[in-house]
Design a protein around this motif. Structure first.
Motif, PDB file in Angstrom:
ATOM      1  N   SER A 264      -3.334  -0.553 -12.660  1.00 17.60           N
ATOM      2  CA  SER A 264      -3.156  -1.735 -12.841  1.00 17.60           C
ATOM      3  C   SER A 264      -2.352  -1.398 -11.876  1.00 17.60           C
ATOM      4  CB  SER A 264      -1.706  -0.937 -13.677  1.00 17.60           C
ATOM      5  OG  SER A 264      -2.512  -1.208 -14.958  1.00 17.60           O
ATOM      6  N   LEU A 265      -2.109  -0.841 -10.659  1.00 14.68           N
ATOM      7  CA  LEU A 265      -1.959  -0.372  -9.892  1.00 14.68           C
ATOM      8  C   LEU A 265      -2.207  -1.632  -8.078  1.00 14.68           C
ATOM      9  CD1 LEU A 265      -1.342   2.695  -7.993  1.00 14.68           C
ATOM     10  CD2 LEU A 265       0.352   1.091  -8.929  1.00 14.68           C
ATOM     11  N   CYS A 266      -3.960  -1.235  -8.737  1.00 16.29           N
ATOM     12  CA  CYS A 266      -4.951  -2.511  -7.879  1.00 16.29           C
ATOM     13  C   CYS A 266      -5.020  -3.415  -8.209  1.00 16.29           C
ATOM     14  CB  CYS A 266      -6.039  -1.758  -8.131  1.00 16.29           C
ATOM     15  SG  CYS A 266      -6.848  -1.872  -6.889  1.00 16.29           S
ATOM     16  N   ASP A 267      -4.218  -4.029  -9.837  1.00 18.16           N
ATOM     17  CA  ASP A 267      -4.308  -5.589  -9.852  1.00 18.16           C
ATOM     18  C   ASP A 267      -3.212  -6.628  -9.200  1.00 18.16           C
ATOM     19  OD1 ASP A 267      -6.520  -5.447 -11.064  1.00 18.16           O
ATOM     20  OD2 ASP A 267      -5.400  -5.006 -13.281  1.00 18.16           O
ATOM     21  N   GLU A 268      -2.009  -5.607  -8.026  1.00 21.57           N
ATOM     22  CA  GLU A 268      -1.070  -6.136  -7.655  1.00 21.57           C
ATOM     23  C   GLU A 268      -1.644  -6.734  -6.172  1.00 21.57           C
ATOM     24  OE1 GLU A 268       1.693  -2.944  -7.198  1.00 21.57           O
ATOM     25  OE2 GLU A 268       2.742  -3.027  -9.468  1.00 21.57           O
ATOM     26  N   CYS A 269      -3.155  -5.938  -6.354  1.00 19.42           N
ATOM     27  CA  CYS A 269      -4.096  -7.287  -4.887  1.00 19.42           C
ATOM     28  C   CYS A 269      -3.595  -8.532  -5.172  1.00 19.42           C
ATOM     29  CB  CYS A 269      -5.258  -6.454  -4.776  1.00 19.42           C
ATOM     30  SG  CYS A 269      -5.334  -5.352  -3.461  1.00 19.42           S
ATOM     31  N   HIS A 270      -3.465  -9.220  -5.464  1.00 20.28           N
ATOM     32  CA  HIS A 270      -2.859 -10.501  -5.139  1.00 20.28           C
ATOM     33  C   HIS A 270      -1.855 -10.168  -4.910  1.00 20.28           C
ATOM     34  CE1 HIS A 270       0.113 -11.454  -8.473  1.00 20.28           C
ATOM     35  NE2 HIS A 270      -0.170 -10.349  -8.785  1.00 20.28           N
ATOM     36  N   GLN A 271      -0.809 -10.195  -5.072  1.00 20.90           N
ATOM     37  CA  GLN A 271      -0.303 -10.699  -4.599  1.00 20.90           C
ATOM     38  C   GLN A 271       0.718 -10.382  -3.088  1.00 20.90           C
ATOM     39  OE1 GLN A 271       3.023  -7.438  -5.578  1.00 20.90           O
ATOM     40  NE2 GLN A 271       2.379  -7.508  -7.808  1.00 20.90           N
TER      41      GLN A 271
ATOM     42  N   PHE B 235       0.597  -1.256  -0.202  1.00 22.57           N
ATOM     43  CA  PHE B 235      -0.455   0.115   0.228  1.00 22.57           C
ATOM     44  C   PHE B 235       1.170   0.883  -0.012  1.00 22.57           C
ATOM     45  CE2 PHE B 235      -4.188  -2.234   2.179  1.00 22.57           C
ATOM     46  CZ  PHE B 235      -3.965  -2.746   1.189  1.00 22.57           C
ATOM     47  N   GLN B 236       1.846   1.181   0.935  1.00 22.37           N
ATOM     48  CA  GLN B 236       3.300   2.299   0.814  1.00 22.37           C
ATOM     49  C   GLN B 236       3.126   2.963  -0.426  1.00 22.37           C
ATOM     50  OE1 GLN B 236       3.173   4.159   3.735  1.00 22.37           O
ATOM     51  NE2 GLN B 236       3.757   5.804   1.816  1.00 22.37           N
ATOM     52  N   SER B 237       3.997   1.312  -1.287  1.00 21.99           N
ATOM     53  CA  SER B 237       4.053   1.433  -2.793  1.00 21.99           C
ATOM     54  C   SER B 237       3.375   2.410  -3.435  1.00 21.99           C
ATOM     55  CB  SER B 237       4.728   0.635  -3.178  1.00 21.99           C
ATOM     56  OG  SER B 237       3.758  -0.552  -3.543  1.00 21.99           O
ATOM     57  N   TRP B 238       1.967   2.072  -2.820  1.00 20.57           N
ATOM     58  CA  TRP B 238       0.599   2.874  -4.645  1.00 20.57           C
ATOM     59  C   TRP B 238       1.317   4.367  -3.783  1.00 20.57           C
ATOM     60  CZ3 TRP B 238      -3.960  -1.243  -3.831  1.00 20.57           C
ATOM     61  CH2 TRP B 238      -3.659  -2.037  -4.047  1.00 20.57           C
ATOM     62  N   SER B 239       1.024   4.749  -2.809  1.00 19.03           N
ATOM     63  CA  SER B 239       1.330   6.295  -1.952  1.00 19.03           C
ATOM     64  C   SER B 239       2.389   6.547  -3.321  1.00 19.03           C
ATOM     65  CB  SER B 239       1.006   5.975  -0.460  1.00 19.03           C
ATOM     66  OG  SER B 239      -0.339   5.163  -0.439  1.00 19.03           O
ATOM     67  N   ASP B 240       3.417   6.156  -2.759  1.00 18.33           N
ATOM     68  CA  ASP B 240       4.630   6.725  -3.247  1.00 18.33           C
ATOM     69  C   ASP B 240       4.255   6.329  -5.051  1.00 18.33           C
ATOM     70  OD1 ASP B 240       4.736   6.682  -0.686  1.00 18.33           O
ATOM     71  OD2 ASP B 240       6.929   4.969  -1.209  1.00 18.33           O
TER      72      ASP B 240
ATOM     73  N   MET C 135      -1.242  10.672 -12.719  1.00 21.81           N
ATOM     74  CA  MET C 135      -2.106   9.367 -12.896  1.00 21.81           C
ATOM     75  C   MET C 135      -3.197   8.765 -13.362  1.00 21.81           C
ATOM     76  SD  MET C 135      -1.753   6.080 -10.307  1.00 21.81           S
ATOM     77  CE  MET C 135       0.174   5.612 -10.242  1.00 21.81           C
ATOM     78  N   THR C 136      -3.512   8.400 -14.346  1.00 15.89           N
ATOM     79  CA  THR C 136      -4.389   7.644 -15.294  1.00 15.89           C
ATOM     80  C   THR C 136      -4.495   6.791 -14.824  1.00 15.89           C
ATOM     81  OG1 THR C 136      -3.609   6.059 -16.986  1.00 15.89           O
ATOM     82  CG2 THR C 136      -3.116   8.272 -17.680  1.00 15.89           C
ATOM     83  N   LEU C 137      -6.082   6.613 -14.842  1.00 14.20           N
ATOM     84  CA  LEU C 137      -7.033   5.348 -14.251  1.00 14.20           C
ATOM     85  C   LEU C 137      -6.365   3.995 -15.030  1.00 14.20           C
ATOM     86  CD1 LEU C 137      -9.422   4.630 -12.720  1.00 14.20           C
ATOM     87  CD2 LEU C 137     -11.493   4.736 -14.742  1.00 14.20           C
ATOM     88  N   ALA C 138      -6.369   4.042 -16.624  1.00 11.47           N
ATOM     89  CA  ALA C 138      -5.988   2.741 -16.658  1.00 11.47           C
ATOM     90  C   ALA C 138      -4.096   2.424 -15.955  1.00 11.47           C
ATOM     91  CB  ALA C 138      -5.091   3.224 -17.981  1.00 11.47           C
ATOM     92  N   ASP C 139      -3.126   3.523 -15.026  1.00 11.28           N
ATOM     93  CA  ASP C 139      -2.212   2.886 -14.663  1.00 11.28           C
ATOM     94  C   ASP C 139      -2.740   2.922 -13.162  1.00 11.28           C
ATOM     95  OD1 ASP C 139      -0.714   3.485 -16.065  1.00 11.28           O
ATOM     96  OD2 ASP C 139      -0.140   6.171 -15.872  1.00 11.28           O
ATOM     97  N   MET C 140      -3.887   3.185 -12.429  1.00 10.00           N
ATOM     98  CA  MET C 140      -4.019   3.052 -11.346  1.00 10.00           C
ATOM     99  C   MET C 140      -4.856   1.894 -10.920  1.00 10.00           C
ATOM    100  SD  MET C 140      -6.790   5.693  -8.914  1.00 10.00           S
ATOM    101  CE  MET C 140      -7.043   5.415  -7.167  1.00 10.00           C
TER     102      MET C 140
END
Length: 300
Positions: free
Chosen positions: A34-41, A14-19, A27-32
């Protein structure tokens, strides 16, 4: 007692997303997304669970099928991501862990997302899938609605809409760190601002604007379930982390639902971040919480 070293994986993500968002204000919605798709990690792959793609009522979905599960019981799971992001693919592992603990199957749906599809498209999709499950032979009492964050809102609002429509209600509702307050008036938005690694009032304001669009109301009980009546609501399990800014969404829901006579259980993970069950299979706090939910579920 502090939190486990393993649990820091979620805070660090989460901190990496904030940073990354702070470093890229444009940041575009498409980029955001992509960030959220890391939630599986943070979620480790559950053992003994297979998956199957499907389409229910026109909505794409992924089934999580634990070996030996009771195929007559199903969790209708709505993923998080602020309504605008997230997917069944990124949340299937969490749904698989939950289904395995409950001894049931789960179906994670790719509901339509704003801003392309503002409210009430999401609730239309979730209620349509619920009705499709009934049409496929599942009994209402054997269905659980569940979800996290924005999906936790949907897990609750879906039931409110079904009640409005006179449809038989599910047997239980499980909400992880539900985001319910579209007015952004909760005190923990300020008091936990320093401990929550990602969710801020500014972010929520942006997300709610996309979710509600031009016509949605911040006080509509189906968009803001803190404004709803919980008379006759199914038994409800609410989970949150003590470090998150949305903590009092969970606490307020417990208070409001209990006042209406609902059977409510609230569990707050000490020092934990938003939707900490995403750490299933990795951190003891998440696995212990899923065991508590299973005891609650089976102890009906």
């Amino acid at each position: 007692m502090g939190t486990s070293p393993q649990s820091d994986f979620l805070r660090a993500l989460f901190q990496s997303w904030s940073d990354r968002m702070a470093a890229n204000p444009a940041m575009t919605l498409a980029d955001m997304r992509s960030l959220c798709d890391e939630c599986h990690q943070p979620t480790l792959e559950p053992e003994g669970v297979t998956y199957k793609s499907d389409v229910l009522a026109g909505v794409e979905a992924i089934w999580a099928l634990p070996h030996g599960a009771d195929t007559k019981k199903v969790i209708l799971y709505t993923h998080g991501g602020g309504f605008v992001a997230g997917s069944a693919a990124s949340w299937r592992k969490l749904a698989g862990h939950l289904a395995k603990h409950l001894g049931a199957t789960a179906v994670v749906i790719d509901y339509r997302r704003p801003p392309e599809h503002p409210y009430p498209a999401q609730i239309e999709d979730s209620t349509a899938v619920y009705k499709e499950l009934l049409a496929r032979g599942f009994k209402a009492a054997d269905i659980v609605t569940s979800g996290d964050s924005a999906g936790g809102n949907l897990a609750i609002s879906t039931v409110l809409k079904l009640r409005q429509d006179g449809v038989a209600l599910p047997g239980a509702v499980i909400a992880f760190s539900p985001w319910l307050d579209m007015e952004h008036v909760g005190k923990t938005l300020q008091t936990n601002a320093a401990t929550d690694a990602f969710i801020s009032k500014a972010l929520l304001e942006a997300l709610s604007g996309m979710f509600l669009g031009e016509k949605g109301s911040r006080t509509d009980p189906l968009a803001n379930p803190l404004k709803a009546d919980y008379t006759g609501f199914p038994r409800l399990y609410i989970n949150a982390g003590s470090a998150e800014t949305l903590l009092d969404n969970a606490q307020d829901l417990e208070r409001i639902a209990k006042a209406a006579g609902a059977n409510v259980t609230l569990s707050v993970g000490d020092g934990m971040q938003h939707v900490f069950p995403l750490l299933a299979g990795r951190a003891p706090e998440a696995d212990d919480e899923l065991r508590r939910i299973a005891q609650w579920f089976k102890g009906a």
